[in-house]
Design a protein around this motif. Structure first.
Motif, PDB file in Angstrom:
ATOM      1  N   LEU A  60       0.835  -1.204   0.000  1.00  0.00           N
ATOM      2  CA  LEU A  60       0.000   0.000   0.000  1.00  0.00           C
ATOM      3  C   LEU A  60       0.869   1.253   0.000  1.00  0.00           C
ATOM      4  O   LEU A  60       0.603   2.209  -0.747  1.00  0.00           O
ATOM      5  N   THR A  61       1.909   1.270   0.825  1.00  0.00           N
ATOM      6  CA  THR A  61       2.817   2.421   0.869  1.00  0.00           C
ATOM      7  C   THR A  61       3.472   2.641  -0.488  1.00  0.00           C
ATOM      8  O   THR A  61       3.593   3.782  -0.970  1.00  0.00           O
ATOM      9  N   LEU A  62       3.883   1.543  -1.128  1.00  0.00           N
ATOM     10  CA  LEU A  62       4.492   1.649  -2.450  1.00  0.00           C
ATOM     11  C   LEU A  62       3.501   2.202  -3.465  1.00  0.00           C
ATOM     12  O   LEU A  62       3.824   3.114  -4.241  1.00  0.00           O
ATOM     13  N   ALA A  63       2.272   1.659  -3.488  1.00  0.00           N
ATOM     14  CA  ALA A  63       1.266   2.099  -4.455  1.00  0.00           C
ATOM     15  C   ALA A  63       0.929   3.577  -4.269  1.00  0.00           C
ATOM     16  O   ALA A  63       0.768   4.323  -5.251  1.00  0.00           O
ATOM     17  N   GLN A  64       0.821   4.018  -3.030  1.00  0.00           N
ATOM     18  CA  GLN A  64       0.515   5.425  -2.770  1.00  0.00           C
ATOM     19  C   GLN A  64       1.607   6.341  -3.299  1.00  0.00           C
ATOM     20  O   GLN A  64       1.327   7.446  -3.778  1.00  0.00           O
ATOM     21  N   SER A  65       2.847   5.893  -3.231  1.00  0.00           N
ATOM     22  CA  SER A  65       3.946   6.719  -3.737  1.00  0.00           C
ATOM     23  C   SER A  65       3.882   6.882  -5.252  1.00  0.00           C
ATOM     24  O   SER A  65       4.478   7.806  -5.805  1.00  0.00           O
ATOM     25  N   TYR A  66       3.154   5.981  -5.939  1.00  0.00           N
ATOM     26  CA  TYR A  66       2.982   6.069  -7.395  1.00  0.00           C
ATOM     27  C   TYR A  66       1.569   6.505  -7.772  1.00  0.00           C
ATOM     28  O   TYR A  66       1.183   6.403  -8.940  1.00  0.00           O
ATOM     29  N   ASP A  67       0.788   6.967  -6.795  1.00  0.00           N
ATOM     30  CA  ASP A  67      -0.590   7.423  -7.030  1.00  0.00           C
ATOM     31  C   ASP A  67      -1.448   6.337  -7.666  1.00  0.00           C
ATOM     32  O   ASP A  67      -2.229   6.591  -8.592  1.00  0.00           O
ATOM     33  N   VAL A  68      -1.310   5.128  -7.166  1.00  0.00           N
ATOM     34  CA  VAL A  68      -2.101   3.997  -7.650  1.00  0.00           C
ATOM     35  C   VAL A  68      -3.107   3.606  -6.572  1.00  0.00           C
ATOM     36  O   VAL A  68      -2.737   3.417  -5.408  1.00  0.00           O
ATOM     37  N   SER A  69      -4.383   3.488  -6.950  1.00  0.00           N
ATOM     38  CA  SER A  69      -5.408   3.027  -6.023  1.00  0.00           C
ATOM     39  C   SER A  69      -5.171   1.546  -5.728  1.00  0.00           C
ATOM     40  O   SER A  69      -5.117   0.721  -6.651  1.00  0.00           O
ATOM     41  N   PHE A  70      -5.063   1.203  -4.434  1.00  0.00           N
ATOM     42  CA  PHE A  70      -4.632  -0.150  -4.078  1.00  0.00           C
ATOM     43  C   PHE A  70      -5.392  -0.677  -2.868  1.00  0.00           C
ATOM     44  O   PHE A  70      -5.653   0.055  -1.906  1.00  0.00           O
ATOM     45  N   GLU A  71      -5.746  -1.972  -2.928  1.00  0.00           N
ATOM     46  CA  GLU A  71      -6.333  -2.688  -1.797  1.00  0.00           C
ATOM     47  C   GLU A  71      -5.614  -4.019  -1.639  1.00  0.00           C
ATOM     48  O   GLU A  71      -5.157  -4.610  -2.624  1.00  0.00           O
ATOM     49  N   PHE A  72      -5.565  -4.485  -0.394  1.00  0.00           N
ATOM     50  CA  PHE A  72      -4.959  -5.792  -0.128  1.00  0.00           C
ATOM     51  C   PHE A  72      -5.913  -6.623   0.714  1.00  0.00           C
ATOM     52  O   PHE A  72      -6.469  -6.144   1.707  1.00  0.00           O
ATOM     53  N   HIS A  73      -6.091  -7.875   0.312  1.00  0.00           N
ATOM     54  CA  HIS A  73      -7.000  -8.786   1.004  1.00  0.00           C
ATOM     55  C   HIS A  73      -6.224 -10.036   1.397  1.00  0.00           C
ATOM     56  O   HIS A  73      -5.740 -10.772   0.525  1.00  0.00           O
ATOM     57  N   ALA A  74      -6.071 -10.273   2.696  1.00  0.00           N
ATOM     58  CA  ALA A  74      -5.344 -11.446   3.190  1.00  0.00           C
ATOM     59  C   ALA A  74      -6.316 -12.595   3.433  1.00  0.00           C
ATOM     60  O   ALA A  74      -7.346 -12.427   4.090  1.00  0.00           O
ATOM     61  N   ILE A  75      -5.990 -13.771   2.888  1.00  0.00           N
ATOM     62  CA  ILE A  75      -6.798 -14.977   3.083  1.00  0.00           C
ATOM     63  C   ILE A  75      -6.155 -15.810   4.189  1.00  0.00           C
ATOM     64  O   ILE A  75      -4.974 -16.148   4.114  1.00  0.00           O
ATOM     65  N   LYS A  76      -6.932 -16.169   5.186  1.00  0.00           N
ATOM     66  CA  LYS A  76      -6.385 -16.893   6.330  1.00  0.00           C
ATOM     67  C   LYS A  76      -6.486 -18.405   6.182  1.00  0.00           C
ATOM     68  O   LYS A  76      -5.848 -19.143   6.923  1.00  0.00           O
ATOM     69  N   VAL A  77      -7.283 -18.905   5.238  1.00  0.00           N
ATOM     70  CA  VAL A  77      -7.400 -20.348   5.051  1.00  0.00           C
ATOM     71  C   VAL A  77      -6.309 -20.833   4.103  1.00  0.00           C
ATOM     72  O   VAL A  77      -5.728 -20.056   3.338  1.00  0.00           O
ATOM     73  N   ALA A  78      -6.025 -22.133   4.149  1.00  0.00           N
ATOM     74  CA  ALA A  78      -5.026 -22.720   3.259  1.00  0.00           C
ATOM     75  C   ALA A  78      -5.584 -22.806   1.841  1.00  0.00           C
ATOM     76  O   ALA A  78      -6.808 -22.923   1.653  1.00  0.00           O
ATOM     77  N   PRO A  79      -4.724 -22.759   0.823  1.00  0.00           N
ATOM     78  CA  PRO A  79      -5.209 -22.872  -0.557  1.00  0.00           C
ATOM     79  C   PRO A  79      -6.020 -24.138  -0.806  1.00  0.00           C
ATOM     80  O   PRO A  79      -6.946 -24.130  -1.622  1.00  0.00           O
ATOM     81  N   THR A  80      -5.690 -25.230  -0.110  1.00  0.00           N
ATOM     82  CA  THR A  80      -6.429 -26.480  -0.315  1.00  0.00           C
ATOM     83  C   THR A  80      -7.845 -26.412   0.235  1.00  0.00           C
ATOM     84  O   THR A  80      -8.685 -27.241  -0.120  1.00  0.00           O
ATOM     85  N   ASP A  81      -8.126 -25.439   1.105  1.00  0.00           N
ATOM     86  CA  ASP A  81      -9.452 -25.326   1.722  1.00  0.00           C
ATOM     87  C   ASP A  81     -10.255 -24.143   1.207  1.00  0.00           C
ATOM     88  O   ASP A  81     -11.385 -23.921   1.647  1.00  0.00           O
ATOM     89  N   VAL A  82      -9.703 -23.365   0.301  1.00  0.00           N
ATOM     90  CA  VAL A  82     -10.359 -22.134  -0.122  1.00  0.00           C
ATOM     91  C   VAL A  82     -11.614 -22.429  -0.938  1.00  0.00           C
ATOM     92  O   VAL A  82     -11.686 -23.409  -1.684  1.00  0.00           O
TER      93      VAL A  82
END
Length: 554
Positions: free
Chosen positions: A348-370
């Motif tokens: 997010l800090t990097l994207a803001q420095s380039y004026d890019v709209s940015f969101e981050f979504h963390a997934i807490k489950v394992a890929p095998t259970d998604v």
């Protein structure tokens, strides 16, 4: 294998980046983010080893308290066995022994077994057994190539008139000649055959000889041999899983592990190659999109997306909105000393420095259970799915009837992505039997150790740390573990093609601009790196061994 370095800061060199120019993008290697502190390496001690031929010393690693150690060989006791030195040779190379010979029978598993009864002038192989052995030998030759010659000393047909004891003596003679040549690779493979055949006499003897030759500070085969030997010892003791877990627990602290991962990232181009080729394909297909959603099934430390954010920021007409969904893994979390929110904040800090709209979504489950609902899909988003160095850790049908590997690909197809990128190690270890898998592991990791040898001096203590903490654990898992406990399960590009095709995907060839950028990256590294294109995929290798492949699908 190639976990990425963790930290990046806002003051970054512009050595490697990706940018747009005249409605086309160019890619350069990703930045070097931040500085990493390096550890003092382990001390090398010399432990004693003895056999009937005398007393010798061999080097081993003495680690500080939180380092991983490979000392299982000093804790394993073997059954009491007759020493191979009871077979000796006269000056004319004829076998001389005071042992009373017992007849041997060659079983269908190609092992010599002592029989209690005489053969009574009958052939020890039936016609059907002979045909079966011939077919097995043909299959072994196809799988092992030139390495199949190692099987010869175990796979000699016994004529009816031959003395089985003399044939056994001849086999020992060949092994002694092999040892006198000092062919470490051949000795390792011969020892693996003995382990596979449950031949403890030969196993114990060869292990004692190998300990005299391996060294964590020697040439590439000596260094790899040290870890392959310990993996064999662990397999014999049925302690592969225990040692693998211990290696995970005894890693250095997170910041120290980070420095080892960072060094491997810098001295070898493997991860940079994969990230650059995947990012180039994503940037190409997302040219006209206003909202981009990247789903990364193993985001590691997020460094892959830095150059892509920079490239999209310079896109003609302005950057799109970018949302990244990331899955974590235990090794990366340990190295960063925290959860995925750390990765999200940095990006997010990097994207803001380039004026890019940015969101981050963390997934807490394992890929095998998604499930699809976990991804929080939105209308109007163009989706890119990224599988970088992670699918080989997902169990397939040979491990679990649920076949999570193919299930994950089918789930990705249900997302209707504009592109799916795949970066994987080009190795065949998933469902091979033990010995062919051992040979494949030796050949593959030897090429990696040779490439490291070209970048760092052999006595460099940081190199020892990199190989021990970033590579040795994988070697132990590949050789010593079986079933669900063996998590390193690589497949070749042709097998991945088959899986993606069955899931409904079509190839998306990487364009010439990406290939040109990768060639520029390759030229910045010393050594015998090779780059070739195979049916739209890129393959990076060392000499004649392909190591990493990158391709795209839609």
């Amino acid at each position: 294998m190639f976990n990425e370095p963790v930290t990046f800061q806002m003051k970054m060199s512009q050595k490697h980046k990706m940018s747009y120019n005249s409605n086309r993008f160019s890619i350069e290697p990703a930045q070097n983010f931040g500085s990493c502190c390096f550890l003092q390496s382990e001390n090398l001690d010399y432990h004693s080893s003895s056999d009937n031929s005398g007393h010798t010393t061999y080097p081993s690693v003495r680690s500080v308290e939180h380092y991983c150690t490979l000392e299982s060989s000093t804790k394993i006791s073997f059954p009491s066995l007759n020493s191979p030195s009871t077979v000796s040779f006269s000056s004319n190379n004829s076998p001389v022994s005071k042992l009373q010979p017992k007849p041997y029978v060659l079983s269908s598993q190609n092992s010599l077994e002592i029989a209690n009864d005489s053969l009574e002038n009958e052939s020890c192989l039936t016609h059907s057994d002979s045909e079966l052995r011939h077919k097995i030998r043909e299959l072994e030759s196809v799988m092992l190539g030139h390495d199949a010659d190692i099987l010869d000393m175990y796979d000699t047909a016994i004529p009816e008139e031959s003395d089985p004891f003399l044939l056994e003596a001849e086999r020992w003679k060949k092994m002694m000649e092999m040892i006198s040549r000092g062919d470490l690779k051949e000795m390792l493979c011969t020892c693996a055959i003995a382990v596979a055949e449950n031949d403890m006499e030969t196993t114990e003897w060869l292990m004692s000889e190998l300990r005299k030759l391996v060294s964590v500070s020697g040439n590439p085969i000596q260094r790899l041999g040290a870890y392959m030997l310990e993996a064999l010892v662990a397999r014999v003791a049925s302690s592969g899983s225990t040692i693998y877990k211990a290696l995970k627990c005894k890693e250095p602290t997170g910041s120290e592990l980070l420095s080892h991962m960072h060094l491997l990232y810098e001295i070898c181009p493997y991860l940079k190659f994969g990230y650059m080729s995947a990012n180039g394909a994503i940037a190409e297909v997302m040219k006209g999109e206003s909202e981009v959603h990247i789903i990364d099934f193993q985001i590691n430390q997020g460094i892959q997306w830095v150059s892509l954010i920079q490239a999209l920021a310079g896109r003609p007409g302005g950057p799109p909105k970018i949302r990244i969904t990331g899955f974590d893994d235990s090794t990366s979390a340990y190295a960063r000393q925290g959860g995925l929110e750390i990765v999200g904040e940095r990006l997010l800090t990097l994207a803001q420095s380039y004026d890019v709209s940015f969101e981050f979504h963390a997934i807490k489950v394992a890929p095998t259970d998604v499930e699809i609902k976990d991804l929080e899909l939105r209308p109007r988003e163009a989706i890119a799915v990224n599988f970088a160095m992670m699918l080989h850790h997902v169990p397939d049908e040979s491990v679990d009837s649920k076949n999570h590997r193919d299930r994950l690909l089918r789930l990705a197809k249900c997302l209707s992505p504009k592109i799916v990128t795949l970066v994987e190690q080009e190795s065949h270890t998933n469902n091979l039997p033990f010995f062919p898998r051992f040979v494949e592991t030796v050949n593959y990791y030897l090429a990696i150790f040779e490439s490291i040898d070209a970048a760092l001096p052999r006595e460099n203590k940081e190199r020892i740390n990199v190989e021990q903490h970033c590579l040795a654990r994988e070697v132990v898992n590949l050789v010593a573990c079986e079933g669900a406990e063996r998590v390193e399960r690589h497949e070749l590009l042709k097998k991945w093609r088959s899986r993606f095709t069955m899931a409904g995907f079509s190839p998306y060839p990487l364009n010439s601009f990406i290939t040109c950028s990768i060639k520029n990256l390759q030229q910045t590294y010393q050594g015998h790196y090779t780059l070739e294109e195979r049916d739209g995929a890129l393959c990076l290798g060392w000499m004649n061994q392909v190591l990493i492949t990158s391709c795209a699908w839609r």
